[in-house]
Design an enzyme around this catalytic site. Structure first.
Site, short mmCIF file in Angstrom:
data_model
loop_
_atom_site.label_atom_id
_atom_site.label_comp_id
_atom_site.label_asym_id
_atom_site.label_seq_id
_atom_site.Cartn_x
_atom_site.Cartn_y
_atom_site.Cartn_z
N ILE A 6 33.46 39.16 36.95
CA ILE A 6 32.97 37.74 36.53
C ILE A 6 31.65 37.41 36.96
O ILE A 6 31.45 37.59 38.22
CB ILE A 6 34.29 36.59 36.92
CG1 ILE A 6 33.72 35.24 36.29
CG2 ILE A 6 34.47 36.68 38.41
CD1 ILE A 6 34.84 34.21 36.29
N ALA A 7 30.90 36.49 36.25
CA ALA A 7 29.61 36.29 37.03
C ALA A 7 29.20 35.19 36.23
O ALA A 7 29.36 34.72 34.85
CB ALA A 7 28.67 37.37 37.00
N GLU A 64 39.82 42.42 42.65
CA GLU A 64 39.45 42.58 44.32
C GLU A 64 38.03 42.22 44.48
O GLU A 64 37.17 41.87 43.64
CB GLU A 64 39.11 44.25 44.02
CG GLU A 64 38.80 44.79 45.27
CD GLU A 64 38.46 46.36 45.36
OE1 GLU A 64 39.42 47.18 45.16
OE2 GLU A 64 37.17 46.78 45.37
N ASN A 122 32.36 37.53 50.28
CA ASN A 122 31.73 36.79 49.03
C ASN A 122 32.51 35.37 49.00
O ASN A 122 33.40 35.25 48.24
CB ASN A 122 32.15 37.58 47.90
CG ASN A 122 31.37 37.05 46.36
OD1 ASN A 122 31.08 35.85 46.46
ND2 ASN A 122 31.30 37.93 45.54
N TYR A 148 38.70 31.83 43.35
CA TYR A 148 39.88 32.33 43.09
C TYR A 148 40.87 31.43 43.69
O TYR A 148 41.90 31.25 42.88
CB TYR A 148 39.95 33.82 43.50
CG TYR A 148 38.66 34.67 43.06
CD1 TYR A 148 38.48 34.70 41.56
CD2 TYR A 148 38.14 35.83 43.61
CE1 TYR A 148 37.78 35.40 41.28
CE2 TYR A 148 37.20 36.58 42.98
CZ TYR A 148 37.05 36.21 41.83
OH TYR A 148 35.99 37.19 41.07
C1 LIG Z 1 31.13 33.56 41.98
C2 LIG Z 1 30.61 32.84 40.85
C3 LIG Z 1 31.02 33.57 39.54
C4 LIG Z 1 31.06 31.41 40.68
O1 LIG Z 1 30.51 30.86 39.25
P1 LIG Z 1 30.25 29.37 39.14
O2 LIG Z 1 30.10 29.21 37.42
O3 LIG Z 1 29.00 29.06 39.82
O4 LIG Z 1 31.70 28.79 39.76
P2 LIG Z 1 31.94 27.38 39.27
O5 LIG Z 1 31.05 26.35 39.30
O6 LIG Z 1 32.97 27.48 38.08
O7 LIG Z 1 32.84 26.94 40.40
C5 LIG Z 1 34.31 26.91 40.63
C6 LIG Z 1 34.73 26.91 42.20
O8 LIG Z 1 34.14 28.08 42.76
C7 LIG Z 1 33.94 27.79 44.12
N1 LIG Z 1 32.49 27.93 44.30
C8 LIG Z 1 31.69 28.34 43.35
N2 LIG Z 1 30.41 28.67 43.81
C9 LIG Z 1 30.68 28.46 45.19
C10 LIG Z 1 29.70 28.49 46.40
N3 LIG Z 1 28.31 29.03 45.96
N4 LIG Z 1 30.06 28.03 47.58
C11 LIG Z 1 31.54 27.97 47.85
N5 LIG Z 1 32.32 27.61 46.69
C12 LIG Z 1 31.77 28.12 45.41
C13 LIG Z 1 34.34 26.32 44.43
O9 LIG Z 1 35.67 26.03 44.73
C14 LIG Z 1 34.16 25.85 42.95
O10 LIG Z 1 34.81 24.55 42.63
P3 LIG Z 1 33.99 23.12 43.29
O11 LIG Z 1 32.56 23.24 42.38
O12 LIG Z 1 35.13 21.93 42.58
O13 LIG Z 1 33.92 23.10 44.77
C15 LIG Z 1 29.12 32.96 41.03
O14 LIG Z 1 28.68 32.62 42.24
C16 LIG Z 1 28.55 34.51 40.64
O15 LIG Z 1 28.09 34.84 39.65
N6 LIG Z 1 28.44 35.24 41.65
C17 LIG Z 1 27.83 36.65 41.68
C18 LIG Z 1 28.82 37.43 40.85
C19 LIG Z 1 30.08 37.37 41.97
O16 LIG Z 1 30.21 37.90 43.18
N7 LIG Z 1 31.25 37.55 41.07
C20 LIG Z 1 32.50 37.80 41.67
C21 LIG Z 1 32.76 39.16 41.95
S1 LIG Z 1 34.14 39.74 42.89
#
Ligand SMILES: CC(C)(COP(=O)(O)OP(=O)(O)OC[C@H]1O[C@@H](n2cnc3c(N)ncnc32)[C@H](O)[C@@H]1OP(=O)(O)O)[C@@H](O)C(=O)NCCC(=O)NCCS
Length: 116
Positions: A37-38, A71, A76, A83
Protein backbone atom coordinates in the site's frame (compact mmCIF):
# COMPACT_ATOMS: atom_id res chain seq x y z
CA UNK A 1 -10.35 2.21 -9.90
CA UNK A 2 -10.75 -1.44 -8.93
CA UNK A 3 -9.35 -4.63 -10.38
CA UNK A 4 -10.37 -8.03 -9.16
CA UNK A 5 -8.91 -11.26 -10.50
CA UNK A 6 -8.84 -14.77 -9.08
CA UNK A 7 -6.56 -14.50 -6.07
CA UNK A 8 -5.98 -10.75 -6.18
CA UNK A 9 -7.57 -7.38 -5.49
CA UNK A 10 -5.88 -4.21 -6.76
CA UNK A 11 -7.13 -0.76 -5.84
CA UNK A 12 -5.97 2.56 -7.26
CA UNK A 13 -7.12 5.85 -5.71
CA UNK A 14 -7.55 8.82 -8.03
CA UNK A 15 -7.74 8.17 -11.75
CA UNK A 16 -5.46 6.29 -14.09
CA UNK A 17 -3.83 9.49 -15.30
CA UNK A 18 -3.13 10.83 -11.83
CA UNK A 19 -3.08 7.99 -9.31
CA UNK A 20 -2.94 9.10 -5.69
CA UNK A 21 -2.29 5.72 -4.16
CA UNK A 22 -2.57 1.98 -4.55
CA UNK A 23 -3.16 -1.17 -2.55
CA UNK A 24 -2.72 -4.79 -3.58
CA UNK A 25 -4.09 -7.83 -1.77
CA UNK A 26 -3.49 -11.53 -2.43
CA UNK A 27 -6.47 -13.75 -1.63
CA UNK A 28 -6.34 -17.45 -0.81
CA UNK A 29 -9.55 -19.11 0.39
CA UNK A 30 -10.86 -17.03 3.33
CA UNK A 31 -7.55 -15.27 3.98
CA UNK A 32 -5.96 -12.23 2.33
CA UNK A 33 -2.54 -10.61 2.58
CA UNK A 34 -1.94 -6.92 2.02
CA UNK A 35 1.10 -7.09 -0.28
CA UNK A 36 1.61 -3.37 -0.68
CA UNK A 37 0.00 0.00 0.00
CA UNK A 38 1.38 3.42 -0.84
CA UNK A 39 0.21 7.00 -1.27
CA UNK A 40 1.74 9.50 -3.65
CA UNK A 41 4.28 11.56 -1.64
CA UNK A 42 2.48 14.80 -2.59
CA UNK A 43 -0.86 13.43 -1.42
CA UNK A 44 0.02 11.94 1.93
CA UNK A 45 -1.86 12.56 5.16
CA UNK A 46 -5.08 13.26 3.27
CA UNK A 47 -6.79 9.94 3.95
CA UNK A 48 -5.78 8.18 0.72
CA UNK A 49 -4.43 5.03 2.38
CA UNK A 50 -7.24 4.90 4.92
CA UNK A 51 -9.75 5.06 2.07
CA UNK A 52 -7.93 2.30 0.16
CA UNK A 53 -8.05 0.04 3.22
CA UNK A 54 -11.74 0.77 3.82
CA UNK A 55 -12.66 -0.03 0.21
CA UNK A 56 -10.39 -3.07 0.20
CA UNK A 57 -11.97 -4.36 3.39
CA UNK A 58 -15.46 -4.17 1.87
CA UNK A 59 -14.33 -5.88 -1.33
CA UNK A 60 -12.67 -8.66 0.64
CA UNK A 61 -15.73 -9.06 2.83
CA UNK A 62 -17.75 -9.52 -0.35
CA UNK A 63 -15.33 -12.30 -1.35
CA UNK A 64 -15.95 -14.05 2.00
CA UNK A 65 -12.48 -13.24 3.30
CA UNK A 66 -12.43 -13.55 7.10
CA UNK A 67 -8.86 -12.50 7.95
CA UNK A 68 -6.32 -10.07 6.48
CA UNK A 69 -2.60 -10.30 7.31
CA UNK A 70 0.25 -7.92 6.56
CA UNK A 71 3.92 -7.44 7.36
CA UNK A 72 5.51 -4.08 8.16
CA UNK A 73 8.94 -2.88 9.25
CA UNK A 74 9.08 -1.90 12.92
CA UNK A 75 10.65 1.46 11.96
CA UNK A 76 7.78 2.37 9.62
CA UNK A 77 5.86 4.53 12.08
CA UNK A 78 3.41 6.04 9.54
CA UNK A 79 2.35 2.60 8.28
CA UNK A 80 2.05 1.14 11.78
CA UNK A 81 -0.12 4.07 12.82
CA UNK A 82 -2.28 3.57 9.72
CA UNK A 83 -2.77 -0.15 10.40
CA UNK A 84 -3.56 0.28 14.08
CA UNK A 85 -6.01 3.09 13.29
CA UNK A 86 -7.82 0.83 10.82
CA UNK A 87 -8.24 -2.12 13.19
CA UNK A 88 -5.20 -4.31 12.59
CA UNK A 89 -3.43 -5.71 15.63
CA UNK A 90 0.05 -7.13 15.94
CA UNK A 91 0.27 -10.90 16.32
CA UNK A 92 3.97 -11.67 15.79
CA UNK A 93 7.45 -10.24 15.21
CA UNK A 94 10.32 -11.54 13.10
CA UNK A 95 13.44 -10.22 14.81
CA UNK A 96 16.00 -8.57 12.47
CA UNK A 97 14.03 -9.87 9.49
CA UNK A 98 15.04 -7.05 7.15
CA UNK A 99 18.71 -6.53 6.23
CA UNK A 100 19.76 -3.27 4.57
CA UNK A 101 22.74 -2.55 2.33
CA UNK A 102 24.24 -0.25 5.00
CA UNK A 103 24.34 -3.15 7.45
CA UNK A 104 21.27 -2.02 9.36
CA UNK A 105 18.49 -4.40 10.39
CA UNK A 106 14.83 -4.00 11.22
CA UNK A 107 12.24 -6.28 12.75
CA UNK A 108 9.22 -7.37 10.71
CA UNK A 109 5.88 -7.03 12.51
CA UNK A 110 2.97 -9.24 11.49
CA UNK A 111 -0.48 -7.71 11.80
CA UNK A 112 -3.93 -9.27 11.51
CA UNK A 113 -7.43 -7.90 10.89
CA UNK A 114 -10.59 -9.93 11.43
CA UNK A 115 -13.31 -8.99 8.96
CA UNK A 116 -16.83 -9.58 10.22
C1 LIG B 1 1.95 4.66 5.07
C2 LIG B 1 1.25 5.44 3.94
C3 LIG B 1 0.67 4.41 2.93
C4 LIG B 1 0.11 6.26 4.56
O1 LIG B 1 -0.61 6.86 3.48
P1 LIG B 1 -1.48 8.20 3.68
O2 LIG B 1 -2.45 8.26 2.54
O3 LIG B 1 -0.59 9.36 3.90
O4 LIG B 1 -2.26 7.87 5.05
P2 LIG B 1 -3.64 8.52 5.53
O5 LIG B 1 -3.65 9.97 5.17
O6 LIG B 1 -4.77 7.68 5.04
O7 LIG B 1 -3.49 8.42 7.09
C5 LIG B 1 -4.29 7.53 7.86
C6 LIG B 1 -3.63 7.36 9.22
O8 LIG B 1 -2.34 6.76 9.05
C7 LIG B 1 -1.44 7.30 10.04
N1 LIG B 1 -0.37 8.06 9.37
C8 LIG B 1 -0.25 8.31 8.05
N2 LIG B 1 0.89 9.01 7.80
C9 LIG B 1 1.47 9.20 9.00
C10 LIG B 1 2.69 9.83 9.39
N3 LIG B 1 3.51 10.43 8.51
N4 LIG B 1 3.00 9.82 10.71
C11 LIG B 1 2.22 9.21 11.62
N5 LIG B 1 1.03 8.59 11.31
C12 LIG B 1 0.69 8.58 10.00
C13 LIG B 1 -2.28 8.20 10.92
O9 LIG B 1 -2.84 7.40 11.94
C14 LIG B 1 -3.35 8.65 9.94
O10 LIG B 1 -4.52 9.10 10.58
P3 LIG B 1 -4.63 10.67 11.00
O11 LIG B 1 -4.25 11.48 9.79
O12 LIG B 1 -6.06 10.83 11.42
O13 LIG B 1 -3.64 10.86 12.13
C15 LIG B 1 2.24 6.41 3.23
O14 LIG B 1 2.95 7.13 4.20
C16 LIG B 1 3.20 5.74 2.26
O15 LIG B 1 2.91 5.55 1.07
N6 LIG B 1 4.39 5.36 2.77
C17 LIG B 1 5.42 4.71 1.91
C18 LIG B 1 5.03 3.30 1.55
C19 LIG B 1 4.88 2.42 2.78
O16 LIG B 1 5.64 2.49 3.74
N7 LIG B 1 3.84 1.55 2.72
C20 LIG B 1 3.58 0.60 3.79
C21 LIG B 1 4.41 -0.63 3.56
S1 LIG B 1 4.14 -1.82 4.87
Amino acid sequence: MLAEAPGAVALIAGDAGAPLGLALFRVVADEAELLTIAADPDSRRRGVAECLLAVGREMLRGMNVATVFLEVGAANAPAISLYEKTGFHQIAMRKDYYAFSDGGRDDALIYKLEIN
